[in-house]
Design a protein around this motif. Sequence first.
Motif, mmCIF file in Angstrom:
data_model
loop_
_atom_site.group_PDB
_atom_site.id
_atom_site.type_symbol
_atom_site.label_atom_id
_atom_site.label_comp_id
_atom_site.label_asym_id
_atom_site.label_seq_id
_atom_site.Cartn_x
_atom_site.Cartn_y
_atom_site.Cartn_z
ATOM 1 N N ARG A 141 5.907 -1.156 5.414
ATOM 2 C CA ARG A 141 7.242 -0.287 5.865
ATOM 3 C C ARG A 141 7.506 0.453 5.347
ATOM 4 O O ARG A 141 8.007 1.973 5.904
ATOM 5 C CB ARG A 141 8.397 -1.588 6.629
ATOM 6 N N PHE A 142 7.529 0.401 3.891
ATOM 7 C CA PHE A 142 8.520 1.277 3.616
ATOM 8 C C PHE A 142 7.691 1.649 1.919
ATOM 9 O O PHE A 142 6.878 0.485 1.212
ATOM 10 C CB PHE A 142 9.662 0.842 2.815
ATOM 11 N N ALA A 143 7.018 2.696 1.440
ATOM 12 C CA ALA A 143 6.357 3.292 0.554
ATOM 13 C C ALA A 143 6.615 1.713 -0.435
ATOM 14 O O ALA A 143 5.359 2.420 -1.417
ATOM 15 C CB ALA A 143 6.384 5.117 0.223
ATOM 16 N N GLN A 144 7.901 1.837 -0.783
ATOM 17 C CA GLN A 144 8.055 0.797 -2.134
ATOM 18 C C GLN A 144 7.486 -0.179 -2.420
ATOM 19 O O GLN A 144 6.931 -0.642 -2.969
ATOM 20 C CB GLN A 144 9.221 1.257 -2.602
ATOM 21 N N HIS A 145 6.982 -0.870 -1.297
ATOM 22 C CA HIS A 145 5.761 -2.044 -0.940
ATOM 23 C C HIS A 145 4.244 -1.602 -1.436
ATOM 24 O O HIS A 145 4.423 -2.912 -0.624
ATOM 25 C CB HIS A 145 6.539 -2.268 0.575
ATOM 26 N N LEU A 146 3.923 -0.852 -1.642
ATOM 27 C CA LEU A 146 3.386 -0.449 -2.515
ATOM 28 C C LEU A 146 3.095 -1.157 -3.857
ATOM 29 O O LEU A 146 2.723 -0.117 -4.444
ATOM 30 C CB LEU A 146 2.938 1.219 -1.307
ATOM 31 N N TYR A 147 2.897 -2.542 -3.638
ATOM 32 C CA TYR A 147 3.145 -2.954 -5.390
ATOM 33 C C TYR A 147 1.614 -2.524 -5.822
ATOM 34 O O TYR A 147 1.986 -2.796 -7.226
ATOM 35 C CB TYR A 147 3.797 -4.246 -4.797
ATOM 36 N N VAL A 168 2.312 4.218 5.502
ATOM 37 C CA VAL A 168 3.571 4.084 5.161
ATOM 38 C C VAL A 168 4.107 4.378 6.747
ATOM 39 O O VAL A 168 4.651 5.491 7.505
ATOM 40 C CB VAL A 168 4.492 4.677 4.593
ATOM 41 N N GLN A 169 4.748 3.007 7.448
ATOM 42 C CA GLN A 169 4.874 3.248 8.639
ATOM 43 C C GLN A 169 5.832 4.467 9.087
ATOM 44 O O GLN A 169 6.368 4.333 9.966
ATOM 45 C CB GLN A 169 5.647 1.803 9.142
ATOM 46 N N ASN A 170 6.808 3.454 7.748
ATOM 47 C CA ASN A 170 9.175 4.797 7.686
ATOM 48 C C ASN A 170 9.056 5.814 7.047
ATOM 49 O O ASN A 170 10.057 4.975 5.698
ATOM 50 C CB ASN A 170 9.935 3.910 7.991
#
Length: 232
Positions: A141-147, A168-170
């Motif tokens: 959903r958000f780029a920061q979740h591409l851990y 990234v969805q959002n």
Amino acid sequence: MQNVICNVEALTEMADTLWYVRLKPEMAVDFLPGQYLLVVMAEDDKRPFSIANTVTKDETLELHIGATPDNTYAVQVLKRMQDQGKIEVQLPAGKAHLRADSQHPVILMAGGTGFAYTRSILQQLLADGFKQPIFLYWGVRFAQHLYADEEMKAWADEHPQLTYIPVVQNADAQWQGRSGLVHEAIMDDFLSLHDYDVYVAGRFEMAGVAREAFKEKGVVAEQLFGDAFEFI
């Protein structure tokens, strides 16, 4: 399946509400890349989580757990691990494991922490020296979740047969990559899925939409894998 007690060797937050867990079973375990385990909270309460690695010499099990405050299902598991330092699991589970004897090119599609499932399969393919093209699409959903973004970029640099596409969805103005829904990125990139093995992990509703969309692209039913399809 076997029941085994595991010691919690690591429990760290990789990104906001996303946790890395490393477990050390008290006895030898075996599983196939892409299978999952069940955390035994009670005899009638067993909670599935994808195993994010392959069988290793040190026999550890890695999990990636999304645990927002309103997700009591996962939060309770993490709390028990923190409080007790150990957890009972049951494994292996799942039919959507890697078909190691197939020589079709591979598409891996993950939504959120479904990435753990695709990471296990990808790790095995690369370890086996698989020469066919491999495409990993990871939707968040958000780029920061591409851990694990840096890890995947490094793997793609090291292995020319691997193409890594985060979606990234959002997306905000700083995001330079693909945006939108991950299955739509695959639909845009391939004229036909007929000749590919396709592995899917993520929320059930996402997996269901992807299955119907991929049929339009000619995916062969026997070459489309996802444990969600057992339930939807």
